[in-house]
Scaffold this motif. Sequence first.
Motif, mmCIF file in Angstrom:
data_model
loop_
_atom_site.group_PDB
_atom_site.id
_atom_site.type_symbol
_atom_site.label_atom_id
_atom_site.label_comp_id
_atom_site.label_asym_id
_atom_site.label_seq_id
_atom_site.Cartn_x
_atom_site.Cartn_y
_atom_site.Cartn_z
ATOM 1 N N LEU A 43 0.675 -1.041 0.041
ATOM 2 C CA LEU A 43 -0.104 0.034 -0.068
ATOM 3 C C LEU A 43 0.632 1.307 -0.116
ATOM 4 O O LEU A 43 0.697 2.269 -0.505
ATOM 5 C CB LEU A 43 -1.057 0.030 1.156
ATOM 6 C CG LEU A 43 -2.295 -0.541 1.123
ATOM 7 C CD1 LEU A 43 -2.919 -0.300 2.562
ATOM 8 C CD2 LEU A 43 -3.126 -0.162 -0.047
ATOM 9 N N HIS A 78 -7.014 -8.360 2.259
ATOM 10 C CA HIS A 78 -6.773 -7.731 0.970
ATOM 11 C C HIS A 78 -6.471 -6.244 1.265
ATOM 12 O O HIS A 78 -6.983 -5.403 2.048
ATOM 13 C CB HIS A 78 -8.063 -7.833 0.123
ATOM 14 C CG HIS A 78 -8.829 -9.114 0.179
ATOM 15 N ND1 HIS A 78 -8.178 -10.073 -0.826
ATOM 16 C CD2 HIS A 78 -9.570 -9.911 0.831
ATOM 17 C CE1 HIS A 78 -8.627 -11.411 -0.488
ATOM 18 N NE2 HIS A 78 -9.618 -11.012 0.217
ATOM 19 N N THR A 79 -5.778 -5.694 0.219
ATOM 20 C CA THR A 79 -5.590 -4.194 0.257
ATOM 21 C C THR A 79 -5.530 -3.643 -1.093
ATOM 22 O O THR A 79 -5.626 -4.334 -2.050
ATOM 23 C CB THR A 79 -4.093 -3.829 0.934
ATOM 24 O OG1 THR A 79 -3.059 -4.535 -0.129
ATOM 25 C CG2 THR A 79 -3.853 -4.167 2.330
ATOM 26 N N HIS A 80 -5.933 -2.219 -1.193
ATOM 27 C CA HIS A 80 -6.292 -1.539 -2.356
ATOM 28 C C HIS A 80 -5.735 -0.029 -2.108
ATOM 29 O O HIS A 80 -6.287 0.531 -1.229
ATOM 30 C CB HIS A 80 -7.530 -1.643 -2.734
ATOM 31 C CG HIS A 80 -7.840 -1.104 -4.016
ATOM 32 N ND1 HIS A 80 -7.406 -1.622 -5.234
ATOM 33 C CD2 HIS A 80 -8.682 -0.174 -4.444
ATOM 34 C CE1 HIS A 80 -7.761 -0.832 -6.246
ATOM 35 N NE2 HIS A 80 -8.554 0.188 -5.935
ATOM 36 N N ARG A 122 -5.756 3.709 -4.520
ATOM 37 C CA ARG A 122 -6.252 4.273 -5.695
ATOM 38 C C ARG A 122 -6.110 5.859 -5.558
ATOM 39 O O ARG A 122 -6.876 6.375 -4.563
ATOM 40 C CB ARG A 122 -7.701 3.958 -5.938
ATOM 41 C CG ARG A 122 -8.374 4.572 -7.375
ATOM 42 C CD ARG A 122 -7.826 3.798 -8.540
ATOM 43 N NE ARG A 122 -8.764 4.165 -9.506
ATOM 44 C CZ ARG A 122 -8.552 5.058 -10.570
ATOM 45 N NH1 ARG A 122 -7.288 5.889 -10.416
ATOM 46 N NH2 ARG A 122 -9.112 5.197 -11.479
ATOM 47 N N ARG A 166 -8.233 -1.934 3.554
ATOM 48 C CA ARG A 166 -7.662 -3.042 4.002
ATOM 49 C C ARG A 166 -8.852 -3.963 4.324
ATOM 50 O O ARG A 166 -9.755 -3.253 5.074
ATOM 51 C CB ARG A 166 -6.605 -2.800 5.129
ATOM 52 C CG ARG A 166 -5.966 -4.015 5.410
ATOM 53 C CD ARG A 166 -4.844 -3.860 6.469
ATOM 54 N NE ARG A 166 -5.684 -3.290 7.582
ATOM 55 C CZ ARG A 166 -6.592 -3.747 8.576
ATOM 56 N NH1 ARG A 166 -6.718 -5.177 8.316
ATOM 57 N NH2 ARG A 166 -7.061 -3.213 9.552
ATOM 58 N N TRP A 174 -13.420 -2.003 -5.980
ATOM 59 C CA TRP A 174 -12.604 -2.926 -5.277
ATOM 60 C C TRP A 174 -13.103 -4.286 -4.719
ATOM 61 O O TRP A 174 -13.012 -5.189 -4.917
ATOM 62 C CB TRP A 174 -11.818 -2.164 -4.243
ATOM 63 C CG TRP A 174 -10.894 -3.009 -3.329
ATOM 64 C CD1 TRP A 174 -9.893 -3.815 -3.852
ATOM 65 C CD2 TRP A 174 -10.847 -2.713 -1.836
ATOM 66 N NE1 TRP A 174 -9.540 -4.335 -2.532
ATOM 67 C CE2 TRP A 174 -9.683 -3.493 -1.502
ATOM 68 C CE3 TRP A 174 -11.444 -1.894 -0.940
ATOM 69 C CZ2 TRP A 174 -9.710 -3.978 -0.083
ATOM 70 C CZ3 TRP A 174 -11.076 -2.109 0.348
ATOM 71 C CH2 TRP A 174 -10.209 -3.288 0.792
ATOM 72 N N SER A 192 -14.180 -6.776 -7.080
ATOM 73 C CA SER A 192 -13.229 -7.536 -7.620
ATOM 74 C C SER A 192 -12.645 -8.580 -6.862
ATOM 75 O O SER A 192 -12.082 -9.421 -7.131
ATOM 76 C CB SER A 192 -12.160 -6.427 -8.115
ATOM 77 O OG SER A 192 -11.424 -6.006 -6.777
ATOM 78 N N LEU A 193 -13.146 -8.397 -5.569
ATOM 79 C CA LEU A 193 -12.551 -9.617 -4.578
ATOM 80 C C LEU A 193 -13.238 -10.866 -4.613
ATOM 81 O O LEU A 193 -14.482 -10.967 -4.445
ATOM 82 C CB LEU A 193 -12.648 -9.126 -3.363
ATOM 83 C CG LEU A 193 -11.858 -7.578 -2.840
ATOM 84 C CD1 LEU A 193 -12.054 -7.330 -1.410
ATOM 85 C CD2 LEU A 193 -10.224 -7.856 -2.964
#
Length: 269
Positions: free
Chosen positions: A89, A174-176, A178, A196, A265, A268-269
Motif C-alpha cells: 500500500l 486484501h489491500t487496495h 487508488r 484493507r 474494489w 473485484s474480490l
Amino acid sequence: MSAPVTALFRPRTLNDALKMRAEQPGATVMAGGTDVMVYIESGTLKPTAILDLWGCSGLRWQQSITGGQFHGAGLTCTDVLRSGQSHPLLEAAAATVGAVQIQNRATLGGNICNASPAGDTLPVWLALKAEFEVASVRGRRRIPAASFWQGYKKIDLRPDELFLGILIPPLFGHTHFRKVGTRLAQSISKVVFAGRYNPGVDACLAFGAVGPTPMRCLKAETALVAGAAVDDVVQLVREEIAPIDDIRSTAVYRRQVAGNIVRRWLTSL
Ligand SMILES: Cc1cc2nc3c(=O)[nH]c(=O)nc-3n(C[C@H](O)[C@H](O)[C@H](O)COP(=O)(O)OP(=O)(O)OC[C@H]3O[C@@H](n4cnc5c(N)ncnc54)[C@H](O)[C@@H]3O)c2cc1C
C-alpha cells in the motif's frame, strides 16, 4: 520575494537534531523541502531560521522489528520504491507522489507533517493502523495515526518535537490503493483511497481529499465486516465522507468517485 533566512542548522545525527530543535523551536523544519520551498517561494512562509533534516542519517532508515516494520521519517518515496521491503500500500502511494524528481526528495515525514488532506500517503497510514513516533530532548511519544491529524493542517506535534518515523503493525487482508487526479503524474489528488479488508475480521476504508483531514468510514467498515451488500457499503461511504468544492474538484464528483472506488474494489474480490 522570499524572506531572508539568517540561520541554517544542518544536524547530522538525531541527537543533534533534537538539541537544535529544543534550542530553536521557532526554526522551520525542512526535510526534502518540496512543500517548504513552495511556501517560501509563494511568500506564505517567511522563515528566519531553518532546521534542515535532509542530511540527518538518524531519520533515514527502515527496519523490520518485533511486531512490525519501522520507517524513518526521512525516507523518501524513492527510498520506499527502491527498498522493495515496504508494505504494498505504501509503495503504491509513494509511486503516485509527484513525478520522479519530487519522489527523490519527498519524505514520508514531510508528507505526514505537511498534513495536506490530499497527501497521498495519509490514508495508507490509517488503513495500516500505523503509529507515529515523535521525540524531543524530553523523550519519545507514540501517537496512533488516527489521532495525529487534528484538523485542517493541524497535527499533534509540539514546538520542540520532531517526527521520527512510522511503525506499521503486521496486519492481514486484501489491500487496495487508488488515487484519482487530473493526470497520472504531478497531480494532487481529487480523491485518494487506501483500503484493507480481512473478511469477517476487520476492515479499513480510508480516504484523503474528502474532508479537512484524512478519514476512515467507520460505519461503512462495520457494515462491510458484518456482511452488508456492496451497495449498502458504498452508500455509507458516500454519506460519511465530507468533501467540499475547491479548485481541484467538486463535492458531488468526489462523493461519486469515492463510492465507485470502493464498489470496484469490493466487487473485484
Ligand atoms: C511539483 C510537486 C508535486 C507534488 N505532488 C504531490 C503528490 O502527488 N502527492 C502528495 O502527497 N504530495 C505532493 N507534493 C507535496 C510534497 O512533495 C509532499 O508532501 C512531500 O512528501 C513533502 O515531503 P518533504 O520532505 O519535501 O517535506 P518538507 O517540504 O521538507 O516539509 C513539509 C512539512 O513537514 C514538516 N516536516 C518535515 N519533516 C519533519 C520532521 N521530521 N519532523 C517535523 N516536521 C517535519 C515541515 O516543517 C513542513 O511543515 C508535491 C509537491 C510538488 C512541489
